[in-house]
Design an enzyme around this catalytic site. Structure first.
Site, PDB file in Angstrom:
ATOM      1  N   THR A  28       0.665  -1.354  -0.022  1.00 11.77           N
ATOM      2  CA  THR A  28       0.180   0.122   0.018  1.00 11.77           C
ATOM      3  C   THR A  28       0.813   1.377   0.132  1.00 11.77           C
ATOM      4  O   THR A  28       1.955   1.135   0.474  1.00 11.77           O
ATOM      5  CB  THR A  28      -1.048   0.067   1.161  1.00 11.77           C
ATOM      6  OG1 THR A  28      -1.678  -1.245   1.317  1.00 11.77           O
ATOM      7  CG2 THR A  28      -1.853   1.106   1.256  1.00 11.77           C
ATOM      8  N   ALA A  83       8.143   1.460   1.844  1.00 11.28           N
ATOM      9  CA  ALA A  83       8.392   1.629   3.142  1.00 11.28           C
ATOM     10  C   ALA A  83       8.763   3.164   3.521  1.00 11.28           C
ATOM     11  O   ALA A  83       8.843   3.903   2.679  1.00 11.28           O
ATOM     12  CB  ALA A  83       9.733   0.845   3.430  1.00 11.28           C
ATOM     13  N   LYS A  94       7.174   0.787   8.608  1.00 10.22           N
ATOM     14  CA  LYS A  94       6.428   0.988   7.526  1.00 10.22           C
ATOM     15  C   LYS A  94       4.987   1.091   8.208  1.00 10.22           C
ATOM     16  O   LYS A  94       4.991   1.258   9.656  1.00 10.22           O
ATOM     17  CB  LYS A  94       6.062  -0.550   7.097  1.00 10.22           C
ATOM     18  CG  LYS A  94       6.988  -0.896   5.908  1.00 10.22           C
ATOM     19  CD  LYS A  94       6.872  -2.262   5.212  1.00 10.22           C
ATOM     20  CE  LYS A  94       5.216  -2.458   4.637  1.00 10.22           C
ATOM     21  NZ  LYS A  94       4.716  -0.829   3.783  1.00 10.22           N
ATOM     22  N   GLY A  95       3.728   1.822   7.696  1.00 10.69           N
ATOM     23  CA  GLY A  95       2.584   1.911   8.347  1.00 10.69           C
ATOM     24  C   GLY A  95       2.375   3.522   8.284  1.00 10.69           C
ATOM     25  O   GLY A  95       1.351   3.815   8.905  1.00 10.69           O
ATOM     26  N   GLY A  97       0.944   4.794   5.917  1.00  8.14           N
ATOM     27  CA  GLY A  97      -0.366   4.775   5.298  1.00  8.14           C
ATOM     28  C   GLY A  97      -1.446   4.189   5.968  1.00  8.14           C
ATOM     29  O   GLY A  97      -2.591   4.035   5.856  1.00  8.14           O
ATOM     30  N   GLU A 103      -0.306  -5.517   5.975  1.00 10.32           N
ATOM     31  CA  GLU A 103       1.145  -5.631   5.232  1.00 10.32           C
ATOM     32  C   GLU A 103       2.028  -6.801   5.871  1.00 10.32           C
ATOM     33  O   GLU A 103       2.673  -7.467   5.030  1.00 10.32           O
ATOM     34  CB  GLU A 103       1.740  -4.283   5.121  1.00 10.32           C
ATOM     35  CG  GLU A 103       0.873  -3.209   4.217  1.00 10.32           C
ATOM     36  CD  GLU A 103       1.346  -1.787   4.259  1.00 10.32           C
ATOM     37  OE1 GLU A 103       1.400  -1.058   3.577  1.00 10.32           O
ATOM     38  OE2 GLU A 103       2.161  -1.585   5.199  1.00 10.32           O
TER      39      GLU A 103
HETATM   40  C1  5RP Z   1       1.750   2.146   4.237  1.00  9.91           C
HETATM   41  C2  5RP Z   1       2.984   1.872   4.222  1.00  9.91           C
HETATM   42  C3  5RP Z   1       3.899   2.277   2.947  1.00  9.91           C
HETATM   43  O1  5RP Z   1       4.448   1.404   2.420  1.00  9.91           O
HETATM   44  C4  5RP Z   1       4.465   3.573   3.435  1.00  9.91           C
HETATM   45  O2  5RP Z   1       4.183   4.405   3.978  1.00  9.91           O
HETATM   46  C5  5RP Z   1       5.304   4.297   2.093  1.00  9.91           C
HETATM   47  O3  5RP Z   1       4.514   5.014   1.457  1.00  9.91           O
HETATM   48  P1  5RP Z   1       4.861   5.846   0.263  1.00  9.91           P
HETATM   49  O4  5RP Z   1       5.172   4.662  -0.875  1.00  9.91           O
HETATM   50  O5  5RP Z   1       3.610   6.493  -0.062  1.00  9.91           O
HETATM   51  O6  5RP Z   1       6.033   6.606   0.565  1.00  9.91           O
HETATM   52  O7  5RP Z   1       3.673   1.176   4.971  1.00  9.91           O
HETATM   53  O8  5RP Z   1       0.978   1.543   5.506  1.00  9.91           O
END
Ligand code: 5RP
Length: 219
Positions: A28, A83, A94-95, A97, A103
């Protein structure tokens, strides 16, 4: 080159890891969104896709993919995800989002984990990015107090509810010098659903989009 282009280049490089007949897990975030946009190029090689969030499921369906559940198809051959921070050993935070629980389940189930990032995410030590911790709502204040005892500053991500109906604490100023130990330690606090440290299940490969192209680290 802007950050979005670096993310997209890393996402494009991940297509080469898709082998015929693959059962593919998908993470995600904005980097993964690039990957999903490019994924129709590899459609003929994909048997099943498993998603790590409602947002990813929706995007995959918009691209014409039928999304299977982990319960239906078993362990994926390959997991692709972004990540917030990564070390050269494949340890991740991670996290950002908020999708960390699903995940972590799909990443851990998968035989191979390829992490796609732009070069600003590669760090010597994890912890500059506030560590997301998913908590059961009724335990939120209790878990926060436990984190304060570790000299960290947990901040409730107010108004955000995870796909699992839980809350997120973003934990600032946590020293993560030993990611394996810290992941274990935080997992022991009752009410914690998932810690955003991915050390028990690190990435096997990191694809890093940068000014000079995409660098690959095998951990
Ligand atoms: C979501 C995640 C994403 O992988 C992490 O936040 C990186 O996001 P982005 O690709 O938008 O920089 O862990 O839960």
């Amino acid at each position: 080159m802007d950050t979005s282009t670096r993310k997209r280049n890393a996402a494009k490089a991940a297509l080469d890891f898709i082998e015929p007949g693959v059962n593919l897990g998908i993470g995600t975030g904005s980097t993964v969104n690039h990957f999903i946009e490019l994924l129709p190029e590899a459609r003929a090689r994909i048997d099943n896709v498993v998603s790590s969030s409602r947002a990813t499921t929706q995007l995959l369906e918009e691209q014409g993919f039928e999304v299977a559940t982990l319960n239906q198809v078993g362990d994926p051959d390959l997991y692709i995800d972004g990540a917030d921070e990564a070390t050269k050993h494949g340890y991740l935070v991670k996290g950002g989002g908020g999708a960390l629980t699903r995940e972590k389940v799909v990443a851990t189930a998968s035989r191979r984990f390829v992490c796609i990032i732009d070069d600003s995410k590669l760090v010597g030590m994890l912890g500059r990015f506030p560590l997301p911790v998913e908590v059961v709502p009724m335990a939120q204040a209790f878990v926060a107090r436990r984190l304060v005892k570790l000299r960290a500053q947990p901040v409730w991500r107010e108004g955000f509810v995870t796909d699992n109906g839980n809350h997120i604490l973003d934990v600032h100023n946590l020293q993560i010098s030993n990611p394996l130990e810290m992941e274990n330690r935080l997992n022991q606090i009752p009410g914690v659903v998932t810690v955003g440290i991915f050390a028990q299940r690190p990435a096997d490969v990191i694809l890093i989009g940068g000014e000079e192209g995409v660098r690959e680290i095998r951990t």
